[in-house]
Write a protein that holds these residues in place. Structure first.
Motif, PDB file in Angstrom:
ATOM      1  N   LEU A 169       0.926  -1.132   0.065  1.00  0.00           N
ATOM      2  CA  LEU A 169      -0.017   0.144   0.053  1.00  0.00           C
ATOM      3  C   LEU A 169       0.999   1.051  -0.055  1.00  0.00           C
ATOM      4  O   LEU A 169       1.850   1.508   0.812  1.00  0.00           O
ATOM      5  CB  LEU A 169      -0.907  -0.125   1.118  1.00  0.00           C
ATOM      6  N   GLU A 178       0.805   5.797  -0.182  1.00  0.00           N
ATOM      7  CA  GLU A 178       0.071   6.920   0.271  1.00  0.00           C
ATOM      8  C   GLU A 178      -0.191   6.986   1.770  1.00  0.00           C
ATOM      9  O   GLU A 178      -0.985   6.078   2.381  1.00  0.00           O
ATOM     10  CB  GLU A 178      -1.392   7.230  -0.399  1.00  0.00           C
ATOM     11  N   ILE A 223      -1.881   8.823   3.810  1.00  0.00           N
ATOM     12  CA  ILE A 223      -3.235   8.689   4.246  1.00  0.00           C
ATOM     13  C   ILE A 223      -3.848   7.450   4.281  1.00  0.00           C
ATOM     14  O   ILE A 223      -4.540   6.854   5.342  1.00  0.00           O
ATOM     15  CB  ILE A 223      -4.133   9.708   3.540  1.00  0.00           C
ATOM     16  N   ALA A 224      -3.706   6.495   3.194  1.00  0.00           N
ATOM     17  CA  ALA A 224      -4.454   5.403   3.143  1.00  0.00           C
ATOM     18  C   ALA A 224      -3.499   4.343   4.064  1.00  0.00           C
ATOM     19  O   ALA A 224      -4.386   3.649   4.593  1.00  0.00           O
ATOM     20  CB  ALA A 224      -4.151   5.003   1.646  1.00  0.00           C
ATOM     21  N   LEU A 240      -5.089   5.068   7.817  1.00  0.00           N
ATOM     22  CA  LEU A 240      -6.304   4.558   7.948  1.00  0.00           C
ATOM     23  C   LEU A 240      -6.580   3.072   8.214  1.00  0.00           C
ATOM     24  O   LEU A 240      -7.247   2.378   8.848  1.00  0.00           O
ATOM     25  CB  LEU A 240      -7.334   5.150   6.647  1.00  0.00           C
ATOM     26  N   TYR A 241      -5.691   2.501   7.148  1.00  0.00           N
ATOM     27  CA  TYR A 241      -5.610   0.892   7.318  1.00  0.00           C
ATOM     28  C   TYR A 241      -5.189   0.568   8.589  1.00  0.00           C
ATOM     29  O   TYR A 241      -5.761  -0.531   8.987  1.00  0.00           O
ATOM     30  CB  TYR A 241      -4.601   0.290   6.232  1.00  0.00           C
ATOM     31  N   ARG A 279      -7.661   0.876  11.315  1.00  0.00           N
ATOM     32  CA  ARG A 279      -8.725   0.021  11.267  1.00  0.00           C
ATOM     33  C   ARG A 279      -8.205  -1.516  11.318  1.00  0.00           C
ATOM     34  O   ARG A 279      -8.919  -2.114  12.553  1.00  0.00           O
ATOM     35  CB  ARG A 279      -9.383  -0.289  10.096  1.00  0.00           C
ATOM     36  N   LYS A 280      -6.841  -1.827  10.954  1.00  0.00           N
ATOM     37  CA  LYS A 280      -6.638  -3.301  11.208  1.00  0.00           C
ATOM     38  C   LYS A 280      -5.969  -3.357  12.887  1.00  0.00           C
ATOM     39  O   LYS A 280      -6.676  -4.571  13.358  1.00  0.00           O
ATOM     40  CB  LYS A 280      -5.444  -3.658  10.548  1.00  0.00           C
ATOM     41  N   TYR A 331      -9.794   8.248  14.886  1.00  0.00           N
ATOM     42  CA  TYR A 331     -10.424   8.350  13.427  1.00  0.00           C
ATOM     43  C   TYR A 331     -11.670   8.233  13.738  1.00  0.00           C
ATOM     44  O   TYR A 331     -12.022   6.943  13.729  1.00  0.00           O
ATOM     45  CB  TYR A 331     -10.023   7.459  12.376  1.00  0.00           C
ATOM     46  N   ARG A 354     -15.643  12.333  12.054  1.00  0.00           N
ATOM     47  CA  ARG A 354     -14.845  11.501  11.117  1.00  0.00           C
ATOM     48  C   ARG A 354     -14.704  12.564   9.762  1.00  0.00           C
ATOM     49  O   ARG A 354     -13.607  12.494   9.296  1.00  0.00           O
ATOM     50  CB  ARG A 354     -15.480  10.170  10.794  1.00  0.00           C
ATOM     51  N   ASP A 388     -11.504  13.656   7.547  1.00  0.00           N
ATOM     52  CA  ASP A 388     -11.128  13.339   6.098  1.00  0.00           C
ATOM     53  C   ASP A 388     -11.101  14.879   5.631  1.00  0.00           C
ATOM     54  O   ASP A 388     -10.446  14.826   4.700  1.00  0.00           O
ATOM     55  CB  ASP A 388     -12.607  12.667   5.721  1.00  0.00           C
ATOM     56  N   ALA A 405     -14.096  13.932   1.265  1.00  0.00           N
ATOM     57  CA  ALA A 405     -15.013  13.876   2.624  1.00  0.00           C
ATOM     58  C   ALA A 405     -16.178  13.796   2.432  1.00  0.00           C
ATOM     59  O   ALA A 405     -17.001  13.051   3.333  1.00  0.00           O
ATOM     60  CB  ALA A 405     -14.505  15.082   3.601  1.00  0.00           C
ATOM     61  N   MET A 443     -11.374  -4.281   4.446  1.00  0.00           N
ATOM     62  CA  MET A 443     -10.090  -3.311   4.853  1.00  0.00           C
ATOM     63  C   MET A 443      -9.111  -3.062   3.449  1.00  0.00           C
ATOM     64  O   MET A 443      -8.642  -1.969   3.306  1.00  0.00           O
ATOM     65  CB  MET A 443      -9.326  -3.758   5.897  1.00  0.00           C
ATOM     66  N   ALA A 472      -8.782   0.447   1.559  1.00  0.00           N
ATOM     67  CA  ALA A 472      -7.406   1.035   1.587  1.00  0.00           C
ATOM     68  C   ALA A 472      -7.043   1.448   0.095  1.00  0.00           C
ATOM     69  O   ALA A 472      -6.420   2.494  -0.156  1.00  0.00           O
ATOM     70  CB  ALA A 472      -6.329   0.149   2.213  1.00  0.00           C
ATOM     71  N   ARG A 473      -7.458   0.597  -0.690  1.00  0.00           N
ATOM     72  CA  ARG A 473      -7.263   1.031  -2.232  1.00  0.00           C
ATOM     73  C   ARG A 473      -7.887   2.009  -2.663  1.00  0.00           C
ATOM     74  O   ARG A 473      -7.406   2.781  -3.628  1.00  0.00           O
ATOM     75  CB  ARG A 473      -7.706  -0.299  -3.138  1.00  0.00           C
ATOM     76  N   ASP A 526      -9.111   4.546  -0.541  1.00  0.00           N
ATOM     77  CA  ASP A 526      -8.174   5.705   0.024  1.00  0.00           C
ATOM     78  C   ASP A 526      -6.838   5.910  -0.660  1.00  0.00           C
ATOM     79  O   ASP A 526      -6.590   7.249  -0.803  1.00  0.00           O
ATOM     80  CB  ASP A 526      -7.857   5.216   1.265  1.00  0.00           C
ATOM     81  N   GLU A 527      -6.252   5.022  -1.103  1.00  0.00           N
ATOM     82  CA  GLU A 527      -4.829   5.068  -1.649  1.00  0.00           C
ATOM     83  C   GLU A 527      -4.983   5.974  -3.192  1.00  0.00           C
ATOM     84  O   GLU A 527      -4.578   6.935  -3.245  1.00  0.00           O
ATOM     85  CB  GLU A 527      -4.383   3.891  -1.903  1.00  0.00           C
ATOM     86  N   SER A 583      -6.134   9.727  -2.161  1.00  0.00           N
ATOM     87  CA  SER A 583      -4.955  10.288  -1.812  1.00  0.00           C
ATOM     88  C   SER A 583      -4.051  10.829  -2.777  1.00  0.00           C
ATOM     89  O   SER A 583      -3.725  11.819  -3.056  1.00  0.00           O
ATOM     90  CB  SER A 583      -4.227   9.665  -0.708  1.00  0.00           C
TER      91      SER A 583
END
Lengths: 249, 312
Positions: free
Chosen positions: A64, A66, A68-69, A72-73, A76-77, A85, A92, A96, B107, B127, B131-132, B134-135, B138
């Motif tokens: 992965l 970025e 930000i991504a 967030l990942y 959550r994980k 978050y 939320r 964002d 947002a 998840m 994430a993909r 979000d990626e 961004s």
């Protein structure tokens, strides 16, 4: 299998990730990617992130890009505390909103200062231009004004009473100019107080640890650039400074 | 049923008269059915803007009830006092949901998807798939959006002007890297408030700069999948395609030599629905009308310093 984070702590988004992972006791393997040694241009790293940027994450076969991504990942994980978050929709949305806005404002302008003062001299072997620096600082000032008026206002943190990903992402960006001697917090008491609160919420020790490299950035100016970087770095600078052109490979 | 949206609690007719907290209503099972859960939101949009189009498509496609608040950015409406209360950043799109206002299209999109519990494929719960999305969202900001924005302004307005372009162009001729680094200026583009033309080479350069991001879009994000994140359309596809349409619609066939991306674009249009897709792109497809737009002299003068500041 432990998550791998490919980081260079000279990079703002990498610091946000480092702090977040450490603060939340997320087990990870720190994979050092030294940008100034051109590690990110290697074929090996290209398999982790074909965009050849840091930070990057590798979780088993899952990669992965970025920051930000990735933030967030991880949140959550690893089920990190809600305030990072929030599950409340409107809170939320505020996180964002900031994370989206900051790309072309705080991040971009903070980068420009760093590049003007540190990277350009490194690339061309000339001292930095005071005019260019002042221009870059002025641009960040406009963004900071919006930051204070729209995002921070009179709250302790961007989203409310507790630190969130928004504050983390903001603070690491603002530390970049500080690291190269531009104290953008000067004459901004509100920001100074917010910064103290963020540092405290993160933990002073962890905050210092993450920022150690960038706060000693004078060490970078004597770095000898490896051949593969000698062409790449100026092009990167032109990309960021001039047009937001995509980086040449 | 209670219709006072300022009250903290309301009676939901679908949950057998159960009193539910307004702020938590979106979590109740009846939310998508109950008018109380579907209190009218306002979306401030100018369909000339790609992020506005993605928000519009998403709301329409998911039958999200909203009031369309027309904004005309070229006429400077985002600088009105009224709009300032909705979005102090003075940009579109913006959302108003009762007392809650929100800027930034990613947002807004994720807010709407969660509030109205839209089908999973838009912003998957899984998840890794999420994430993909979000990626992509961004990466999109600096990779795709900023280039498209620049090309659009350089091209669309006959009377655009880059005051420092000549300095910059000179810098490109000689030892261009060194020159650029020591004499760089950010490119400044003005819409039809200034009466000069953008140099053609600037436009060509900007178009060339899009080549690599498009390649990355195909090789990193799309690969051999039908859509960016998998087998179904998501927020990522919506944001990407509405952005690329900005140039396609004004005659730049930027996907010309990229059949994979062309097919993907067609799939996205189909998934959105041809009619809705055409409807939302009507403004940009008729962009020539914009060139004949007469900006009042007073507005021109008023806008000039703001535009200078905006693009500096």
């Amino acid at each position: 299998m432990v998550v791998e984070l490919f980081l260079d702590l000279r990079s703002q988004p990498c610091r946000a990730l480092f702090i977040f992972a450490k603060k939340n006791n997320i087990p990870f393997e720190f994979k050092d990617v030294e940008l100034l040694k051109g590690h990110h241009l290697s074929e090996e790293f290209g398999k982790v992130n074909v965009l050849k940027k840091v930070p990057a994450l590798k979780d088993g076969a899952f990669t992965l890009a970025e920051s930000i991504a990735i933030l967030l990942y991880l949140s959550r994980k690893f089920n990190t505390p809600d305030h990072w978050y929030p599950s409340d929709l409107q809170k939320r949305a505020r996180v964002d909103e900031y994370l989206s806005w900051q790309h072309t404002t705080i991040r971009e302008k903070g980068c420009k200062i760093f590049i003007t003062k540190v990277l350009v001299p490194l690339a061309v072997g000339q001292p930095f231009s005071q005019d260019k620096l002042e221009e870059a600082v002025e641009e960040l000032n406009s963004a900071l004004k919006q930051f204070e008026e729209k995002f921070l206002q009179d709250k302790p943190f961007i989203v409310g009473n507790e630190i969130s990903l928004a504050d983390l992402v903001a603070i690491v960006e603002l530390m970049q100019p500080v690291g190269c001697g531009c104290d953008i917090f000067e004459n901004r008491p509100k920001l100074v107080e917010w910064r103290s609160r963020v540092e405290e919420a993160v933990g002073k020790e962890l905050f210092q640890q993450a920022h150690e490299i960038i706060l000693n950035v004078k060490n970078m100016s004597t770095t000898q650039l490896p051949p593969e970087l000698r062409e790449w770095l100026p092009r990167y600078i032109v990309h960021i400074l001039v047009e937001q052109r995509e980086m040449p490979p | 049923m209670e219709r006072s949206f300022s009250s903290v609690y309301l009676l939901c007719s679908y949950s057998q008269g159960q009193v539910v907290s307004a702020s938590m209503h979106h979590l109740s099972p009846c939310c998508s059915l109950c008018p109380a859960g579907r209190m009218g939101i306002e979306l401030y949009l100018d369909l000339l803007s790609p992020p506005c189009r993605s928000v519009y498509i998403f709301a329409k496609k998911n039958n999200i009830p909203f009031t369309f608040k027309q904004m005309e950015v070229l006429k400077g409406q985002q600088h009105s006092d009224g709009f300032g209360k909705v979005n102090i950043l003075r940009k579109v799109p913006a959302l108003k949901d009762g007392g809650f206002t929100l800027a930034e299209s990613p947002a807004i999109l994720t807010y709407l998807s969660q509030k109205y519990k839209t089908p999973d494929h838009w912003y998957p719960l899984d998840m890794k798939k999420r994430a993909r999305v979000d990626e992509y969202l961004s990466w999109h900001h600096s990779a795709i959006r900023s280039s498209v924005f620049k090309i659009f302004w350089l091209k669309n307005m006959d009377r655009t002007f880059c005051p420092r372009a000549s300095t910059f162009a000179k810098g490109l001729e000689g030892l261009w890297l060194t020159k650029c680094l020591t004499d760089w200026r950010p490119l400044v583009v003005f819409p039809l408030y200034m009466d000069q033309t953008a140099p053609e080479e600037k436009l060509q350069e900007a178009l060339e700069d899009l080549t690599i991001p498009l390649k990355q879009l195909e090789e990193k994000f799309l690969q051999d999948k039908p859509f960016l994140v998998g087998n179904m359309i998501s927020l990522a596809d919506l944001v990407a395609v509405t952005e690329l349409m900005q140039l396609i619609a004004i005659g730049y066939n930027i996907l010309e030599d990229m059949p994979k991306l062309v097919e993907w674009r067609n799939r996205v249009e189909k998934a959105v629905g041809k009619e809705l897709f055409q409807e939302v792109h009507k403004v940009i497809l008729n962009f020539q009308d914009l060139n004949s737009m007469l900006i009042e002299p007073q507005l021109k003068e008023q806008m000039k310093p703001r535009l200078l500041k905006m693009v500096a």
